[in-house]
Design a protein around this motif. Structure first.
Motif, PDB file in Angstrom:
ATOM      1  N   TYR A  87      -1.988   4.646  -4.926  1.00 23.59           N
ATOM      2  CA  TYR A  87      -0.540   4.831  -5.099  1.00 23.59           C
ATOM      3  C   TYR A  87       0.022   5.585  -3.898  1.00 23.59           C
ATOM      4  CZ  TYR A  87       3.973   5.981  -7.241  1.00 23.59           C
ATOM      5  OH  TYR A  87       5.313   6.103  -7.494  1.00 23.59           O
ATOM      6  N   ARG A  88       1.105   5.043  -3.339  1.00 21.21           N
ATOM      7  CA  ARG A  88       1.840   5.649  -2.224  1.00 21.21           C
ATOM      8  C   ARG A  88       0.897   5.934  -1.031  1.00 21.21           C
ATOM      9  NH1 ARG A  88       6.131  10.046  -4.145  1.00 21.21           N
ATOM     10  NH2 ARG A  88       7.050   9.349  -2.176  1.00 21.21           N
ATOM     11  N   GLN A  89       0.178   4.901  -0.631  1.00 28.11           N
ATOM     12  CA  GLN A  89      -0.703   4.928   0.542  1.00 28.11           C
ATOM     13  C   GLN A  89      -1.800   5.990   0.419  1.00 28.11           C
ATOM     14  OE1 GLN A  89       1.564   4.694   4.236  1.00 28.11           O
ATOM     15  NE2 GLN A  89      -0.291   4.857   5.472  1.00 28.11           N
ATOM     16  N   ARG A  90      -2.234   6.233  -0.843  1.00 25.60           N
ATOM     17  CA  ARG A  90      -3.334   7.165  -1.111  1.00 25.60           C
ATOM     18  C   ARG A  90      -4.280   6.511  -2.097  1.00 25.60           C
ATOM     19  NH1 ARG A  90      -0.563  11.710  -4.107  1.00 25.60           N
ATOM     20  NH2 ARG A  90       0.352   9.837  -5.033  1.00 25.60           N
ATOM     21  N   ILE A  91      -5.538   6.909  -2.058  1.00 21.74           N
ATOM     22  CA  ILE A  91      -6.526   6.393  -3.003  1.00 21.74           C
ATOM     23  C   ILE A  91      -7.268   7.555  -3.656  1.00 21.74           C
ATOM     24  CG2 ILE A  91      -8.262   6.115  -1.164  1.00 21.74           C
ATOM     25  CD1 ILE A  91      -9.316   3.679  -2.820  1.00 21.74           C
ATOM     26  N   TRP A  92      -7.446   7.445  -4.961  1.00 22.80           N
ATOM     27  CA  TRP A  92      -8.222   8.439  -5.734  1.00 22.80           C
ATOM     28  C   TRP A  92      -9.405   7.716  -6.330  1.00 22.80           C
ATOM     29  CZ3 TRP A  92     -10.210   8.967 -10.565  1.00 22.80           C
ATOM     30  CH2 TRP A  92     -10.592  10.261 -10.987  1.00 22.80           C
ATOM     31  N   HIS A  93     -10.606   8.207  -6.065  1.00 23.71           N
ATOM     32  CA  HIS A  93     -11.817   7.562  -6.584  1.00 23.71           C
ATOM     33  C   HIS A  93     -12.509   8.499  -7.562  1.00 23.71           C
ATOM     34  CE1 HIS A  93     -15.409   5.101  -6.786  1.00 23.71           C
ATOM     35  NE2 HIS A  93     -14.855   4.206  -5.981  1.00 23.71           N
ATOM     36  N   THR A  94     -12.993   7.918  -8.669  1.00 23.49           N
ATOM     37  CA  THR A  94     -13.682   8.723  -9.686  1.00 23.49           C
ATOM     38  C   THR A  94     -14.891   9.447  -9.087  1.00 23.49           C
ATOM     39  OG1 THR A  94     -13.013   7.123 -11.370  1.00 23.49           O
ATOM     40  CG2 THR A  94     -14.787   8.626 -11.952  1.00 23.49           C
ATOM     41  N   ARG A  95     -15.540   8.800  -8.150  1.00 23.58           N
ATOM     42  CA  ARG A  95     -16.743   9.381  -7.574  1.00 23.58           C
ATOM     43  C   ARG A  95     -16.456  10.662  -6.786  1.00 23.58           C
ATOM     44  NH1 ARG A  95     -18.044   5.138  -5.265  1.00 23.58           N
ATOM     45  NH2 ARG A  95     -17.305   5.638  -3.171  1.00 23.58           N
TER      46      ARG A  95
ATOM     47  N   MET B 169      -4.580   6.624   3.045  1.00 23.06           N
ATOM     48  CA  MET B 169      -5.064   5.327   3.529  1.00 23.06           C
ATOM     49  C   MET B 169      -4.329   4.930   4.809  1.00 23.06           C
ATOM     50  SD  MET B 169      -5.242   3.306  -0.127  1.00 23.06           S
ATOM     51  CE  MET B 169      -6.126   1.896   0.559  1.00 23.06           C
ATOM     52  N   SER B 170      -4.885   4.009   5.541  1.00 24.60           N
ATOM     53  CA  SER B 170      -4.236   3.525   6.767  1.00 24.60           C
ATOM     54  C   SER B 170      -3.012   2.690   6.411  1.00 24.60           C
ATOM     55  CB  SER B 170      -5.219   2.684   7.584  1.00 24.60           C
ATOM     56  OG  SER B 170      -5.665   1.579   6.808  1.00 24.60           O
ATOM     57  N   ASP B 171      -2.079   2.612   7.324  1.00 23.28           N
ATOM     58  CA  ASP B 171      -0.835   1.866   7.110  1.00 23.28           C
ATOM     59  C   ASP B 171      -1.122   0.365   7.102  1.00 23.28           C
ATOM     60  OD1 ASP B 171       1.704   0.907   6.956  1.00 23.28           O
ATOM     61  OD2 ASP B 171       2.415   1.772   8.839  1.00 23.28           O
ATOM     62  N   ARG B 172      -0.722  -0.301   6.030  1.00 23.31           N
ATOM     63  CA  ARG B 172      -0.938  -1.743   5.916  1.00 23.31           C
ATOM     64  C   ARG B 172       0.318  -2.544   6.219  1.00 23.31           C
ATOM     65  NH1 ARG B 172      -4.824  -2.328   0.533  1.00 23.31           N
ATOM     66  NH2 ARG B 172      -6.492  -0.945   1.255  1.00 23.31           N
ATOM     67  N   GLY B 173       1.434  -1.835   6.558  1.00 24.07           N
ATOM     68  CA  GLY B 173       2.592  -2.533   7.086  1.00 24.07           C
ATOM     69  C   GLY B 173       3.718  -2.881   6.138  1.00 24.07           C
ATOM     70  N   GLY B 174       3.789  -2.313   4.957  1.00 25.24           N
ATOM     71  CA  GLY B 174       4.907  -2.634   4.075  1.00 25.24           C
ATOM     72  C   GLY B 174       4.902  -1.811   2.805  1.00 25.24           C
ATOM     73  N   THR B 175       6.028  -1.845   2.090  1.00 27.31           N
ATOM     74  CA  THR B 175       6.172  -1.069   0.853  1.00 27.31           C
ATOM     75  C   THR B 175       5.134  -1.480  -0.186  1.00 27.31           C
ATOM     76  OG1 THR B 175       8.549  -0.821   1.224  1.00 27.31           O
ATOM     77  CG2 THR B 175       7.766  -0.455  -1.005  1.00 27.31           C
ATOM     78  N   THR B 176       4.997  -2.795  -0.394  1.00 23.22           N
ATOM     79  CA  THR B 176       4.039  -3.271  -1.396  1.00 23.22           C
ATOM     80  C   THR B 176       2.607  -3.116  -0.911  1.00 23.22           C
ATOM     81  OG1 THR B 176       5.671  -4.849  -2.243  1.00 23.22           O
ATOM     82  CG2 THR B 176       3.367  -5.254  -2.797  1.00 23.22           C
ATOM     83  N   ALA B 177       2.357  -3.462   0.354  1.00 24.32           N
ATOM     84  CA  ALA B 177       0.999  -3.364   0.896  1.00 24.32           C
ATOM     85  C   ALA B 177       0.488  -1.930   0.877  1.00 24.32           C
ATOM     86  CB  ALA B 177       0.966  -3.911   2.322  1.00 24.32           C
TER      87      ALA B 177
END
Length: 336
Positions: free
Chosen positions: A302-310, A317-325
């Motif tokens: 969510y919002r260019q961030r990742i949360w992993h259970t581990r 996260m790196s920029d993927r180039g768009g709001t949805t991406a």
């Protein structure tokens, strides 16, 4: 009189001993049965949902009353402001007229008042002097009458301001009380929702390291039972008016083609969500984190961030180039 046989005499002590043992066992088991009878059964999901529905009705009423009270309070504040402005204008007129009246009275005092005897013995025309005196007195009386009228207006304005201020204070107190009740109801609703969530656990087999054995998608929606449960719980708790996208056939290396991921959309057409929807996304992500281990959630984006259970923490996260991406318009949830 019949004489008891030796066999009957031997069986009698045995029966007595057996009865005593039975009584002891019954007495020993009594507290356990009483405790079991006193322990309230755990509520079912149906019971909790019924309780939740009733509480939400009360909460909706509190919210409606709260906003009605706020509207009434805003009207009262506007009335109070208008009354203050009118009072200021009335006071200004009163002060100006009062100054003019004092100036007229002072001029009359300085100029002197010859009186009737003086007018008769003066060399001037008595009728002209009388006319001037009458005019001066008429002007003073007229100004005094006007001043009295302005004083009444000023006093009425002051009373209106006091009434409006009292009404505003009363409504503010009412609104604050409704706000407290609304927050209390919302907290109770959240607690019941948490209790409902706890009734569900992820289907499937969990490994000793905390991960889960992957499942195959099933059903017309092509998602796994584990992902379907997470999706349904989020729908029940948050509502997602802009839709939920799960399975897609495009092999992009993620979990969507495997039926193990869903996107919970906060807007349409790649538009940036509103502040309220962004907050909803944060709440969905927080809920997923809170229930991750129990429901078999692997990670959240969510919002260019990742949360992993581990790892148990957010990572940019790196920029993927768009709001949805970049997942600014939806939280993505993947399960094992």
């Amino acid at each position: 009189m019949a004489v008891a046989s030796s066999a009957d005499r031997l069986r009698a002590p045995a029966r007595t001993t057996l009865a005593c043992l039975t009584l002891v066992l019954l007495l020993a088991a009594a507290p356990e049965r009483a405790a079991s009878a006193q322990a309230a059964p755990k509520p079912t999901a149906k019971q909790l949902k019924k309780e939740l529905a009733e509480l939400q009705k009360d909460s909706d009423k509190f919210i409606a009353d709260y906003y009605e009270s706020r509207v009434a309070g805003q009207k009262a504040e506007r009335a109070e402001k208008a009354a203050r402005e009118k009072l200021a204008a009335a006071q200004e007129v009163y002060d100006r007229q009062s100054t003019e009246l004092r100036a007229m009275a002072l001029a009359k005092y300085i100029g002197g008042d010859p009186g009737t005897a003086g007018l008769l013995t003066s060399e001037g025309d008595p009728s002209a002097l009388l006319a001037r005196m009458a005019l001066a007195q008429h002007m003073i009386d007229l100004q005094d009458a006007r001043l009295s009228g302005y004083a009444r207006v000023r006093d009425d304005r002051r009373q209106a301001e006091q009434d409006a201020a009292a009404r505003t204070e009363e409504l503010q107190a009412s609104t604050e009380e409704l706000e407290k009740r609304k927050k209390k109801a919302e907290k109770q609703i959240e607690k019941i929702k948490d209790r409902i969530d706890l009734l569900y656990t992820a289907p499937g087999v969990r490994r000793p390291d905390g991960t889960w054995v992957p499942q195959l998608p099933a059903g017309t929606d092509n998602v796994t039972p584990r992902m379907r449960l997470v999706k349904e719980l989020i729908q029940q708790r948050f509502q997602v008016p802009y839709g939920i996208g799960c399975y897609r056939a495009i092999q992009d290396g993620g979990e969507h083609p495997l039926g193990r991921a869903c996107d919970f959309m906060l807007s349409r057409g790649g538009a940036l969500p509103s502040g309220a929807e962004l907050k909803r996304g944060e709440e969905i992500a927080a809920w997923a984190i809170k229930n991750a281990r129990r429901l078999g959630i692997m990670y959240i984006i969510y919002r260019q961030r990742i949360w992993h259970t581990r790892t148990g923490g957010w990572r940019t996260m790196s920029d993927r180039g768009g709001t949805t991406a970049n997942h600014y318009d939806h939280p993505h949830i993947s399960v094992y």
